[in-house]
Design a protein around this motif. Sequence first.
Motif, short mmCIF file in Angstrom:
data_model
loop_
_atom_site.label_atom_id
_atom_site.label_comp_id
_atom_site.label_asym_id
_atom_site.label_seq_id
_atom_site.Cartn_x
_atom_site.Cartn_y
_atom_site.Cartn_z
N UNK A 1 -10.37 -2.09 -14.53
CA UNK A 1 -11.69 -1.58 -14.16
C UNK A 1 -11.56 -0.55 -13.05
N UNK A 2 -10.66 -0.81 -12.09
CA UNK A 2 -10.46 0.15 -11.01
C UNK A 2 -10.02 1.49 -11.53
N UNK B 1 -10.75 11.62 3.85
CA UNK B 1 -9.50 11.30 4.54
C UNK B 1 -9.42 9.82 4.86
N UNK B 2 -10.50 9.24 5.39
CA UNK B 2 -10.47 7.83 5.77
C UNK B 2 -10.26 6.92 4.57
N UNK B 3 -10.91 7.23 3.46
CA UNK B 3 -10.77 6.39 2.27
C UNK B 3 -9.34 6.47 1.72
N UNK C 1 -5.29 0.72 -3.27
CA UNK C 1 -6.13 -0.45 -3.55
C UNK C 1 -7.19 -0.69 -2.49
N UNK C 2 -6.76 -0.68 -1.22
CA UNK C 2 -7.67 -1.04 -0.13
C UNK C 2 -8.66 0.06 0.21
N UNK C 3 -8.33 1.29 -0.15
CA UNK C 3 -9.23 2.41 0.15
C UNK C 3 -9.87 2.99 -1.08
N UNK C 4 -9.08 3.75 -1.84
CA UNK C 4 -9.61 4.50 -2.98
C UNK C 4 -10.26 3.58 -4.01
N UNK C 5 -9.53 2.54 -4.43
CA UNK C 5 -10.06 1.66 -5.48
C UNK C 5 -11.26 0.86 -4.98
N UNK D 1 -7.14 12.09 -3.12
CA UNK D 1 -6.00 11.22 -3.46
C UNK D 1 -4.91 12.01 -4.16
N UNK D 2 -5.31 12.92 -5.04
CA UNK D 2 -4.34 13.76 -5.74
C UNK D 2 -3.60 14.66 -4.74
#
Length: 463
Positions: free
Chosen positions: A10-11, A156-158, A164-168, A331-332
Amino acid sequence: MVREKFGSRLGFILISAGCAIGLGNVWRFPYIAGQYGGAAFVLMYLGFLVVFALPILVMEFAVGRASQKGVARSFDALEPAGSKWHRFKWVALAGNYLLMMFYTTVAGWMLAFMVMSATGTFEGLDAGGVGDVFNGMLANPLEMTSYMLVTVAIGVMVTRAGLRNGVERVTKVMMGALFAVLAVLVVRAVTLPGAGEGLAFYLMPDFDKLFASGWGTFADAVFAAMGQAFFTVSVGVGSMSIFGSYIDKRYRLTGEAVRIAGLDTVVALMAGLIIFPACFAFGVEPGSGPGLVFVTLPSVFAQMPFGQVWGTLFFLFMSFAALSTVVAVFENIMSFGMDEWGWSRHKSCLVNGLALAALSMPCVLGFNLWAGVEVPGIGNIQAIEDFLMSNNVLPLGALVFLLFCTTKRGWGWDAFVREADTGEGLRFPRWARGYVRFALPVLILTVFVAGYVPIIQVWLGWG
């Protein structure tokens, strides 16, 4: 270094959809559909999405998953020895940067309008009054810079928090909130008095409208539908291949691509279900161009009961759509430094965050202090950056992925299909090899050339 992986299927689907779901869906799609007759244009768009954009989306995912790397190293890992496909990574990096150089500014507009809606700035204003507020914001470099920097800081922070802990994690929340707000707004719009005419315009095809001014109008609509279908899934600069590198091989990639393109399309269609009923209910022209979102709709919400609430929710939805793309492209970009030079995530976020903030400034200043910087037939700095990205880097980058996955001098058709069909689910149609190899490049080049036609007409004095 062990490569990070998504915590769930799902992520992967939501983050990939979040990258595709952006301002092209909720800003560009509705006003273009309005210009070209509503439902008839929507049907053309859906057809081109299937035959045009989906195959290249599968290819980006396949390149990423097979190499287990982002665009910085994916071509290096898969290309035949001695070939030069890997040089494309610098074009891809430049493309991601170029996109964010203007996207962070426009995303900042969404945040600004959400704040203005929540504080009642648009109460009692007609379209002219809202236009004055919008133009006042554009003329204020400090205000524009502030919202742009907030957008960059969020990205930037995300990404700094990790995959997993940020972007997803953050994207799952944003996408869930996006669909919830979207559903509430659709219910409100379709239940407005007089909304039925807008629904008929949007959902009942009238192909006569495509020929309102002859075959020229129809040709323009076809090119617009092709372009919208192509750009809406964000292929061409590796922004999707990076997410392919983060997933396992349990599911075939064609099925995943269909799900992601489906979510992307649902958001675009639901945006229309908000905008067209609202416009017809209050006697507003639905094909009023790019100002539809920033000038026309706030004045429409101001006329509704509890309009302050509905306007705030609409721009909250728009902000989620914009920020989901910002996070995905950041992220890329961050992964490029990590893959190519072995940087830590912290260093890549620091270096790229500062660079993105600095490189976003020309777009901000192009609306005020540098407003005189223009190219005839294209426009100001933001329009120039958008043109370079949308009409050049994206189609030509998609052509690179296509040729890499279908020619013997690249990764090759057999290797691509083998990777795409690994796992469970929908197979990539092998019978489509001839179409993908020969017809699809022609369609991409057609979109590329069509983007230059109106500009050349202006340069030659024909427009």
